[in-house]
Design an enzyme around this catalytic site. Structure first.
Site, mmCIF file in Angstrom:
data_model
loop_
_atom_site.group_PDB
_atom_site.id
_atom_site.type_symbol
_atom_site.label_atom_id
_atom_site.label_comp_id
_atom_site.label_asym_id
_atom_site.label_seq_id
_atom_site.Cartn_x
_atom_site.Cartn_y
_atom_site.Cartn_z
ATOM 1 C CD GLU A 1 -8.750 -6.613 1.135
ATOM 2 O OE1 GLU A 1 -8.228 -6.566 2.266
ATOM 3 O OE2 GLU A 1 -8.109 -6.418 0.068
ATOM 4 C CG HIS B 1 -1.835 1.150 1.324
ATOM 5 N ND1 HIS B 1 -2.695 1.317 2.381
ATOM 6 C CD2 HIS B 1 -2.031 2.225 0.511
ATOM 7 C CE1 HIS B 1 -3.381 2.433 2.212
ATOM 8 N NE2 HIS B 1 -2.988 3.010 1.090
ATOM 9 C CD GLU C 1 -4.172 -2.911 0.487
ATOM 10 O OE1 GLU C 1 -3.745 -2.116 1.357
ATOM 11 O OE2 GLU C 1 -4.792 -3.940 0.765
ATOM 12 C CG HIS D 1 -8.091 -3.836 8.467
ATOM 13 N ND1 HIS D 1 -7.112 -3.036 7.919
ATOM 14 C CD2 HIS D 1 -8.296 -3.356 9.713
ATOM 15 C CE1 HIS D 1 -6.762 -2.101 8.776
ATOM 16 N NE2 HIS D 1 -7.459 -2.280 9.876
#
Length: 241
Positions: free
Chosen positions: A151, A43, A70, A191
């Protein structure tokens, strides 16, 4: 069978504590790949707090597995992503003051804007995913944008302080997976998932990928990256398709 995709951002977090050259997230990415990860996530945040531009440039050139990039939905990130040509982009929300991503992207009401934003990626053959809450309005909006994947944010589930709250959040996610699959979307989870709570999704069909980073990097500090990735991969290999 669902697969494991490993986020190596927090290897870069440790490196950036001293703005040095170690530990190297590219090395971590290769070790995760050798241990069986089916993809690597980085990310590149707008504030460059962990992953740096050179990291995504290098990893895009030397991975043998899939590279998932990301990013925030900005023009700067679009330009970078189209240049490095990852397997997939995942649009995520960003706030400068947050420690980590705190919730899903607000897609509902922005379908036209996001559809236009994603168009150059689809034209280039880059797959797209949107990081969202397990909410039917957000899932519908993601489908309307033309994203192939979503996601689902599992952070509220992972942060739950009581069994009742955990069950409530788990049920929302499971319902979201089933709803998205009916629309033809592919579904990833990510996450806050770790070696304990990920078992809560063992018997849930329809999940393509588990995106896990912090927990794996944390274990790798103690047992090594190879073992940490293999242990998580072995867990996920027993899950429902």
């Amino acid at each position: 069978m669902p697969v494991l995709v490993v986020n190596v951002d927090h290897v870069a977090t440790l490196r950036q504590q001293r703005f040095g050259i170690e530990p190297e997230p590219i090395t971590a990415a290769h070790m995760a790949e050798l241990a069986g990860a089916r993809g690597i996530i980085m990310h590149l945040r707008e504030d460059r707090r962990h992953i740096q531009d050179r990291d995504v440039e290098l990893v895009s050139q030397c991975l043998n597995t899939r590279f998932h990039f990301e990013m925030a939905a900005t023009e700067e990130m679009k330009e970078i992503a189209l240049r490095i040509n990852p397997y997939m982009i995942c649009l995520v929300p960003e706030k400068r003051e947050e420690l980590t991503t705190e919730g899903g992207l607000a897609v509902a009401g922005r379908e036209d804007v996001l559809r236009e934003y994603l168009a150059p990626f689809h034209a280039a053959g880059i797959k797209s995913s949107l990081f969202i809450e397990a909410d039917e309005k957000q899932i519908d909006a993601s489908h309307a944008c033309g994203a192939e994947y979503i996601e689902l944010h599992t952070g509220h589930f992972a942060d739950a302080k009581t069994p009742e709250k955990m069950q409530l959040e788990r049920d929302k996610i499971i319902k979201g997976v089933a709803y998205a699959k009916r629309l033809g979307l592919k579904v990833n989870l990510g996450h806050g998932l770790n070696y304990t709570n990920v078992y809560e999704f063992a018997n849930v069909p329809g999940i393509s990928e588990y995106s896990i980073g912090h927990s794996i990097v944390s274990r790798a500090v103690l047992v090594g990256m190879d073992r940490a990735v293999r242990e998580m991969k072995d867990i996920i290999s027993t899950f429902a398709e």
